[in-house]
Design an enzyme around this catalytic site. Structure first.
Site, PDB file in Angstrom:
ATOM      1  N   GLU A 373     -22.108 101.497 -16.006  1.00 18.12           N
ATOM      2  CA  GLU A 373     -23.186 101.953 -15.142  1.00 18.12           C
ATOM      3  C   GLU A 373     -23.367 101.041 -13.934  1.00 18.12           C
ATOM      4  OE1 GLU A 373     -26.679 104.228 -13.940  1.00 18.12           O
ATOM      5  OE2 GLU A 373     -24.874 104.626 -15.132  1.00 18.12           O
ATOM      6  N   THR A 499     -25.601 118.076  -4.388  1.00 12.58           N
ATOM      7  CA  THR A 499     -25.352 116.817  -5.086  1.00 12.58           C
ATOM      8  C   THR A 499     -25.209 117.013  -6.591  1.00 12.58           C
ATOM      9  OG1 THR A 499     -26.038 114.494  -5.130  1.00 12.58           O
ATOM     10  CG2 THR A 499     -27.756 116.159  -5.503  1.00 12.58           C
TER      11      THR A 499
END
Length: 508
Positions: A373, A499
């Site tokens: 991440e 997106t």
């Protein structure tokens, strides 16, 4: 059925080598692509079947405990997010079931706070994309008596947008993001450039489909404060902005930023709005160019131990860079590649390819072959336990989990289409195999805790709706031969992705 990494590899090998001397080369290539697209479709159906069995109508499936959860207001986020991918995959039965349920959803009622941003990109985007696809190149996917169900997508989009519209009722027009549907109120006094600036494509598309320009006007007024930021602290580098605005004045209140979470998709939409309508959104294009040039000039960074790798830094202000990047930021490679193609600027394409390779390095370095991440390459803060890892790989891990994020694969997709270089397909396939090996459960796919463990660590029991909308879509499209919809090499685009990876028909 669980398809293991070994089995998937064996299937691919069988599809490309057995009997190869008697099969023309082009046919063998198509056969290999079919094996891979079939594997991705199997992953979609595995997730979809788990969702329909344990969580139908809920926002998402918890694929370890096998129950439904609602993090997106209980309107069926996974169903709406999955629809455009199911259409592209030709899964007519799945799409029909989605349409039948979506028509029954009451988008005006929820007990939970509504995120204007998340609701726009997932729900509004999913509804409009489904309409564009089923009225366009996939109009023959469903029976002819399904017209009413397809038209209901726009009806529902109008109901949802009208329910959300009070969020724009601020002194400046910069919207609040966290909305209370019961009281028609909000307490937000600030908003970020991503949550305020990633509305304009969806709301403008709704206006163009319906002919009601009020939707476009609301979102474009909000965007106007980002196109001409004030005061000067709001633009620490030309084209690169701070993160937060005052919703009363529209003024920026800080100078920190970059291409990471909280700012990312604002920049993404600048070039995409111009792709959507070149005549109307010239200023958006110019602002993207300014941001892109400043990114190359000021934010490009190479790790001390690996000068061959390119990352993009964040900033606290114009004087202070932060050598950190995250998985969310890795869409940037694809965005620069898109910009390079539509503007015929090879330097942008090349920069996007370099950033894509940098993000690939984070996948290529971990025990699970999935990127983390978050990571850093600040040589002054390397944890002792990661010193060898840093020396080898150029970065160290700051957040080790993987939340089924799509951004790296998204950039692989753009890189492959722009270059035709098959290594990007191999990178995507490796990522798919790794995700399948670590994140798959008996009913779906889940976030995992530690990508630097071969097994991915513990399972978090969370399957975000963007798993359907983005990860599986980009994986499918990169292997699909002759698809009807998607990014294409060159300046002329017929579709643009929001997106959340929902394709919209560009305005001609």
């Amino acid at each position: 059925m669980r398809i293991s990494r070994t089995l998937l590899t064996a299937l691919l090998t069988a599809g490309t080598t057995f009997g190869a001397p008697n099969i023309p080369l082009d046919a063998r290539k198509r056969q290999a692509s079919n094996v891979r697209t079939d594997a991705v479709k199997e992953a979609f159906m595995h997730s979809w079947n788990g969702y329909t069995k344990y969580a139908f109508g809920f926002d998402e499936l918890s694929p370890v405990s096998n129950k439904g959860t609602n993090s997106r207001n209980g309107w069926g986020a996974s169903m709406v997010d999955a629809m455009s991918t199911a259409i592209l995959m030709g899964l007519d039965d799945v799409v029909l079931r989605q349409l039948e349920h979506i028509k029954t959803v009451d988008f005006t009622k929820t007990a939970a706070t509504v995120s204007l941003f998340e609701t726009t990109i997932r729900y509004l985007g999913g509804l409009l994309s489904g309409y564009d696809l089923l009225k366009g190149p996939y109009k023959d996917l469903l029976p002819s008596n399904s017209t009413e169900l397809v038209d209901a997508l726009v009806d529902q989009a109008i109901i949802l947008a009208d329910a959300l519209a009070f969020g724009f009722d601020t002194d400046s027009g910069v919207p609040a993001n966290n909305l209370n549907f019961t009281s028609k109120s909000f307490t937000d006094t600030t908003n970020g450039i991503a949550t305020a600036g990633t509305l304009v494509l969806e709301w403008t598309r709704l206006a163009d489909i319906t002919g009601n320009q009020k939707y476009a006007e609301l979102s474009q007024k909000a965007e106007s404060y980002l196109l001409k930021p004030t005061p000067s602290l709001g633009e620490p580098f030309p084209g690169l902005l701070g993160t937060d605005l005052d919703t009363k004045t529209g003024n920026f209140i800080n100078s920190r930023g970059g291409w990471g979470g909280g700012t990312d998709s604002f920049y993404e939409y600048l070039i995409k709005m111009w792709v959507y309508d070149e005549k109307k959104f010239e200023l958006y294009k110019e602002r993207w160019i300014a941001a892109a040039d400043s990114t190359i000039k000021y934010l490009t960074s190479h790790p001390q131990s690996r000068q061959d790798i390119t990352f993009v830094a964040e900033y606290q202000n114009a004087q202070t860079l932060s050598l950190n990047q995250g998985h969310l930021t890795c869409f940037i490679g694809g965005n620069f590649i898109l910009g390079g193609q539509v503007l015929s600027k090879q330097e942008y394409t090349d920069y996007g390819l370099a950033l894509t390779s940098g993000c690939h390095q984070t996948y290529n370095s971990t025990a699970s072959s999935i990127g983390p991440e978050g990571w850093s390459w600040d040589p002054n803060n390397v944890p002792t336990a990661q010193s060898d890892f840093f020396a080898r790989n150029g970065f160290y891990i700051t957040a080790s989990y993987y939340d089924l994020r799509p951004e790296v694969i998204e950039s692989y997709y753009h890189a492959y289409i722009a270059t035709g270089d098959k290594k990007y397909r191999e990178w995507a396939w490796d990522a798919f195999l790794a995700i399948n090996a670590t994140a798959r459960t008996a009913s779906g796919f889940t976030a995992v805790s530690d990508v630097n463990r071969k097994d991915g660590g513990s399972k978090y029991d969370n399957q975000e709706s963007f798993w359907f909308a983005e990860v599986l879509k980009y994986l499918y499209l990169i292997f699909d031969e002759g698809g009807k919809v998607g990014f294409v090499k060159g300046t002329e685009q017929e579709w643009v992705f929001n997106t959340e990876a929902h394709p919209f028909k560009v305005r001609n």
